[in-house]
Scaffold this motif. Structure first.
Motif, PDB file in Angstrom:
ATOM      1  N   GLU A  74       0.095  72.273 107.930  1.00  0.00           N
ATOM      2  CA  GLU A  74       0.705  70.966 107.699  1.00  0.00           C
ATOM      3  C   GLU A  74      -0.237  69.836 108.104  1.00  0.00           C
ATOM      4  N   LYS A  92      -2.788  69.503 105.346  1.00  0.00           N
ATOM      5  CA  LYS A  92      -2.186  68.940 104.138  1.00  0.00           C
ATOM      6  C   LYS A  92      -1.987  67.438 104.279  1.00  0.00           C
ATOM      7  N   GLN A  93      -1.485  66.985 105.459  1.00  0.00           N
ATOM      8  CA  GLN A  93      -1.281  65.554 105.664  1.00  0.00           C
ATOM      9  C   GLN A  93      -2.606  64.794 105.729  1.00  0.00           C
ATOM     10  N   THR A 135       7.663  67.299 110.005  1.00  0.00           N
ATOM     11  CA  THR A 135       7.807  68.758 110.023  1.00  0.00           C
ATOM     12  C   THR A 135       9.009  69.203 110.836  1.00  0.00           C
TER      13      THR A 135
END
Length: 645
Positions: free
Chosen positions: A574, A577-578, A504
């Motif tokens: 994030e 999502k990961q 990120t």
């Protein structure tokens, strides 16, 4: 001409402890040593030529420090003078060769800085050091230079009488032990150079004047003219020339042939000559084998790469570093610097070079296009990607993406996970507030200092947008990286997965830069409205002081909360999502929400899709895509789902 000037110049007193100057030319060998004469000694010329030419052939560039980064500054107006064309008649490479040549012989070199009417440097003109006299203002100690050009020199010197201030002349110095001048290598080593000159002159005279024969034929008694001519003719006919070499010699009448050799004194002088070459190479720090003295081996390694590396590090780099430090004074900014790139001298053979590229590519610090650039090849599509081994991850960070999918038994129950709210992060709000408030306070001090000097300065000139954007970006980025790492890891862990913060970094950096530019842009606009045209200077300063006082308090608090809200929302998204979340749900937490947010409550979309909030679309609460009207004061959160709803 330089000698005449020195004779007419008043003597300057020197400390008894000072090292001998170049003007002291006498040597124990009875030879007067000057730079011109010294360069006629092969070892001196070879050493000076080697260092000057290899130094001037290297690529050069101007760079700027930005935090831990080093960015090319090729667009800087002074970069062409140092890297391409020093002046209209001299390219940069030849300029550096002349500067190095003077430093290697005289110990000092000078370059006059030509400036335009605006004061910006537009040319660098090398000036021979014998025509430069250093002086100081007696009361202040300020250094300036008296420059007198030779008949064959030219430089656009504007100063009356050639009295040039220090800021208009670059003074390159070699090694010294005190004082403003560098020590001349030739002046300090004149004994060895004088011995080398004497040895060279003796050997030349030896071959020019020596009458000693290569061999002799002796006979008992005395030969008459006829016998002498017959013996000489017979010997030459049978043994002179290549085709008659090694034939059997027949002597008659008791004649005897003997070969002659050099005398011990002559042979010893040749050894002195060889030894002097090695000493002179040592004076310049040059390995003897690089100036043709191959009788002695080197301890720097047996390969060309190892020997080149030793030469660059121990011989060339000290001189280049002196050039870089002096040239930095021309740039006038501590963050800007000149850099000579010695990589071209350190290239190994094809096998070694490609093996190093393969290792750099494998461990992720060079891309395909990085390697192609090193080999002067054009970039290819997709060549900017970096790869790392699958089993590698930074200490304290999450595992690589391929390792993040955990087996089903290890995953937690399939309940939704709520993203943290800004109220859950009070420490981060405090850190942001303190950092932003301190930035505003320092910015205000700079603005007030500028107004004290020039009360009529317009708002656009009171703030250096480029510099302040960079400083604020670094502050926001440092805080964001920590916040993203904490929130992203916590969200991923709650979902039974892991989080790689490094993936990120690019997005976080772009967000920090955009926020910094927006904040400073708003500050400039506030300055415009704060500074009234009819105000007296004192009133202007008071208005500006009050403005920055409010910024360090109320505005810094608002920005801190907004920044934490925006960054934590991004980080939780994030992290989810990961960790493998497949969908997200918009949840309202305010008792009296906006109508657009109320209608969105419960809206569920895929992790890579956007929510519809009124007429806008966004990925999470506080997403900049929603606009200020939908972001300000928002307390909504996301709920992450492991399975489709």
């Amino acid at each position: 001409m330089p000698l005449l000037r020195r004779l007419l110049r008043p003597d300057t007193k020197r400390s008894r402890s000072s090292m001998p100057r170049l003007e002291g030319r006498s040597t124990s060998a009875g030879v007067s040593v000057s730079p011109d004469r010294a360069l006629q000694v092969a070892a001196v010329f070879s050493s000076v030529r080697l260092l000057a030419e290899t130094g001037s052939m290297l690529p050069t560039g101007v760079f700027q420090r930005s935090g831990n980064s080093r960015l090319p500054a090729a667009e800087h107006p002074l970069a062409p003078l140092l890297t391409y064309q020093a002046n209209p008649h001299l390219e940069a490479g030849e300029f550096w060769a002349q500067v190095l040549g003077w430093m290697l012989t005289r110990g000092n070199a000078a370059a006059y800085i030509e400036r335009n009417n605006g004061g910006r440097p537009v040319g660098l003109w090398p000036v021979s050091w014998p025509g430069v006299e250093m002086r100081r203002v007696k009361d202040t100690g300020e250094l300036f230079y008296k420059v007198t050009l030779d008949d064959d020199e030219w430089a656009p010197i504007r100063e009356d009488g050639g009295l040039v201030r220090a800021e208009n002349l670059l003074h390159f110095r070699s090694f010294g032990v005190g004082g403003a001048e560098g020590l001349s290598p030739i002046g300090m080593a004149r004994q060895a150079i004088g011995t080398g000159w004497a040895a060279t002159a003796y050997i030349g005279g030896f071959f020019a004047r020596d009458a000693s024969p290569g061999s002799t034929i002796s006979v008992p008694g005395k030969l008459d003219d006829t016998q002498f001519e017959r013996l000489l003719r017979q010997w030459n006919d049978n043994h002179e020339g290549f085709e008659n070499s090694n034939r059997i010699g027949v002597m008659e009448g008791g004649a005897k042939w003997e070969k002659t050799t050099l005398s011990p004194a002559d042979a010893q002088f040749l050894e002195v000559y060889k030894l002097t070459r090695s000493e002179i190479a040592g004076i310049y720090g040059v390995p003897p084998h690089m100036i043709g003295d191959v009788e002695r081996s080197t301890s720097w390694g047996s390969g060309i790469e190892q020997q080149s590396l030793g030469y660059v590090i121990y011989s060339l780099m000290p001189w280049l570093t002196r050039l870089e430090r002096t040239a930095q004074r021309l740039l006038g900014d501590p963050s800007l610097y000149l850099k000579f790139n010695p990589d071209a001298l350190l290239r190994g053979d094809t096998t070694q070079r490609f093996a190093a590229y393969a290792q750099a590519r494998q461990w992720g610090w060079m891309s395909v296009n990085d390697i192609r650039t090193k080999e002067d090849e054009p970039p290819i599509e997709g060549g900017d990607e970096y790869v790392v081994p699958l089993n590698m991850s930074p200490a304290g960070q999450a595992a690589p993406p391929e390792q993040r999918a955990l087996p089903a038994p290890q995953r937690r129950a399939q309940e939704p996970v709520d993203a943290p709210s800004v109220e859950d992060l009070p420490n981060w709000i405090t850190q942001h507030y303190e950092a932003i408030s301190e930035f505003f306070a320092e910015q205000g001090e700079r603005v007030l200092a500028a107004l004290n000097l020039r009360p009529d300065t317009p708002a656009e000139d009171l703030i250096d947008r480029l510099a302040d954007d960079e400083v604020l970006t670094e502050i926001l980025l440092r805080l964001a990286l920590g916040l993203v790492g904490q929130v992203g890891s916590a969200t991923a862990a709650a979902l039974g997965g892991t989080f790689a913060a490094q993936e990120t970094a690019a997005a976080v950096g772009a967000s920090a830069a955009a926020t910094a530019a927006n904040i400073n842009g708003t500050t400039v606009e506030q300055l415009k409205s704060t500074i009234g045209l009819g105000q007296a200077p004192a009133e202007v300063r008071e208005s500006v002081r009050n403005m920055f006082g409010q910024m360090t308090d109320s505005r810094a608090r608002v920005l801190a909360q907004a920044r934490v809200s925006q960054t934590s929302s991004f980080a939780s998204h994030e992290g989810a999502k990961q960790a493998g979340a497949v969908s997200k749900t918009w949840r309202v937490w305010d008792a009296n929400p906006r109508k657009t947010h109320q209608r969105a409550d419960g809206q569920t979309v895929g992790m890579r899709e956007t929510f519809t909030i009124g007429s806008k679309r966004g990925r999470w609460p506080h997403d900049y895509r929603l606009g200020v009207d939908e972001i300000a004061g928002c307390t909504c959160r996301l709920q992450f789902n492991r399975e489709e709803s």
